[in-house]
Design an enzyme around this catalytic site. Structure first.
Site, short mmCIF file in Angstrom:
data_model
loop_
_atom_site.label_atom_id
_atom_site.label_comp_id
_atom_site.label_asym_id
_atom_site.label_seq_id
_atom_site.Cartn_x
_atom_site.Cartn_y
_atom_site.Cartn_z
N LYS A 149 0.86 -1.19 0.00
CA LYS A 149 0.00 0.00 0.00
C LYS A 149 0.89 1.23 0.00
O LYS A 149 2.00 1.20 0.53
CB LYS A 149 -0.87 0.01 1.26
CG LYS A 149 -2.12 0.83 1.13
CD LYS A 149 -3.17 0.05 0.40
CE LYS A 149 -4.51 0.73 0.36
NZ LYS A 149 -5.55 -0.22 -0.07
N1 GLU Z 1 -7.21 -0.05 -3.37
C1 GLU Z 1 -7.96 -1.23 -3.68
C2 GLU Z 1 -8.07 -2.15 -2.46
O1 GLU Z 1 -7.94 -1.73 -1.34
C3 GLU Z 1 -7.45 -1.93 -4.92
C4 GLU Z 1 -6.04 -2.40 -4.88
C5 GLU Z 1 -5.53 -2.93 -6.22
O2 GLU Z 1 -6.32 -3.07 -7.13
O3 GLU Z 1 -4.35 -3.20 -6.30
O4 GLU Z 1 -8.37 -3.30 -2.59
#
Ligand code: GLU
Length: 435
Positions: free
Chosen positions: A124
């Protein structure tokens, strides 16, 4: 539409939620992790391996603002692990983002990818900024400089960012372009959630909401609740909330309440979701002034008498303070972390089935995986194929985790953790530790 308004309203709107106890997101995650690790009798070495991120990068991101002044922002990228494959996870722009939150969200991504059997590890990123106060050019400079600082972290085979709160497909396009410029070639698989025209996937935008609805319908089926006329309340009318509401409406459910930054809107007879979406779009992405429903508060929405509650706004919405007042039979976590670890126990005692975030909202990363596959093949699928495969993967994941729940006699959340931790730990054992 000015970019800085659009970016917040069309994505995961951070609502001023009820002032509930703010549990540390990392602690909440760890509490659930610890529980599953104990059931699995995970040895101490593996426990400590999996509770620590493999990489945490903090960078200062200098940006020349439109008024000529220099401002320095703090940016983060945490790679929790890359055991199942390259690390994957969103990039968040928010004024209160911090390393603790990013660490928790990165490990959530590990478990989320494992739950839906997507071959990625977890990561993240975040930049502490307020995108609503920034111009489009300032945001572009911020994104490009952050990407330049992360060139050693990002890569199509290494770590792949995606949109999250406060970021959108334009931000992804800048990341793709900056990375590609440095690599001297177009490298569209470095990021997902891109505009379709530069290698994005059809269906990616709606994927999270679509996945929420697939698992919600599967859960309703288990509990013998027909979607026809079922009462549904949805908190948050951004990308996830509005798509979830729309698809439940299309299933014949009565969406009795929706909400956004301006408050919550309640109509016992059911809200006409397509017209509410059109209203919001024509009203600067706000439901303010909507007259087809009574205005209530976001707290009241959560406590409505309904079959399904979809919290799709922000974290920490259901805590020990209000968990006892929740009347829904099913809670489907569209947002990451809307139910605190303290609330888990209360909801379980009250017989409420919680579909945990790492399962319920995994549709986003599932179609991110499809996007990455399509980019690497240079062959793009129809929307019908994307949706069909998404539905299949989400349904399979739901039944898989439901089976683990029955086998271990635990909650669905605990089952999701047990399954994913077991999978990652087994893979780690097979790969072994490189010395
Ligand atoms: N931000 C989204 C999540 O929390 C998508 C993450 C992604 O597609 O890599 O799942």
């Amino acid at each position: 539409m000015p970019y800085n308004k659009d970016i917040y309203n069309t994505l995961y709107y951070k609502e001023p939620g009820p002032k509930l106890d703010k549990e540390s997101p990392f602690e909440s995650m760890m509490e659930r992790f610890r529980f599953a690790a104990e059931i699995l009798k995970l040895d101490d070495g593996l426990f400590s391996y999996l509770s620590n991120p493999v990489k945490q990068v903090t960078v200062s991101v200098p940006v020349e603002m439109d008024d000529g002044k220099l401002k320095v922002f703090e940016g983060y990228r945490v790679v929790h692990d890359n055991i199942l494959g390259p690390s994957k996870g969103g990039l968040r722009f928010a004024p209160d983002v911090n390393i603790d939150e990013v660490k928790a969200l990165a490990s959530w991504m590990t478990w989320k990818c494992a739950v839906v059997n997507v071959p990625f590890g977890g990561a993240k990123g975040g930049i502490r900024c307020n995108p609503r106060d920034m111009s489009i050019r300032e945001l572009e400079r911020l994104t490009r400089r952050y990407t330049a600082s992360m060139l050693d972290v990002f890569g199509p085979e290494v770590d792949i960012p995606a949109p999250d709160m406060g970021t959108n497909e334009q931000v992804m396009a800048w990341i793709m372009d900056t990375y590609s410029m440095h690599m001297r070639k177009t490298s569209n698989a470095v990021v997902t959630g891109k505009p379709i025209i530069i290698g994005g996937s059809l269906g990616r935008k709606e994927a999270t909401g679509r996945g929420v609805v697939t698992v919600t319908l599967a859960a309703m089926n288990k509990l013998g609740i027909s979607p026809i006329n079922a009462k549904v309340a949805v908190q948050g009318f951004g990308n996830v909330g509005s798509v979830s509401a729309k698809l439940m409406y299309e299933q014949g459910s009565r969406v009795i309440a929706i909400s956004d930054i301006s408050g919550a809107y309640y109509n016992e007879k059911g809200i006409d979701i397509p017209s509410a979406m059109a209203y919001s779009q024509n009203n600067n992405f706000s439901m303010e002034g909507y007259t087809e429903a009574d205005k209530i508060t976001n707290e009241e929405l959560l406590e409505l008498d309904c079959d399904v509650l979809i919290p799709a706004a922000k974290e920490d919405q259901i805590s020990r303070h209000n968990a006892n007042n929740i009347k829904a039979k099913i809670i489907s976590e569209g947002a990451n972390g809307p139910v605190t670890a303290n609330a888990d126990k209360i909801l379980d005692e009250n017989g409420i089935l919680v579909i945990p975030d790492i399962l319920a909202n995994a549709g986003g990363v599932t179609v991110s995986y499809f996007e990455w596959v399509q980019d690497r093949q240079g062959y793009f699928w129809t929307e019908e194929r994307v949706n069909r495969r998404l539905n299949r993967m989400m349904r399979n994941a739901f039944h898989l985790i439901y089976g683990v729940m029955e086998e271990y006699n635990v909650t669905l959340r605990q089952a999701a953790y047990i399954y994913s931790i077991k999978k990652v730990a087994e893979t780690l054992k097979l790969r072994g530790i490189y010395a």
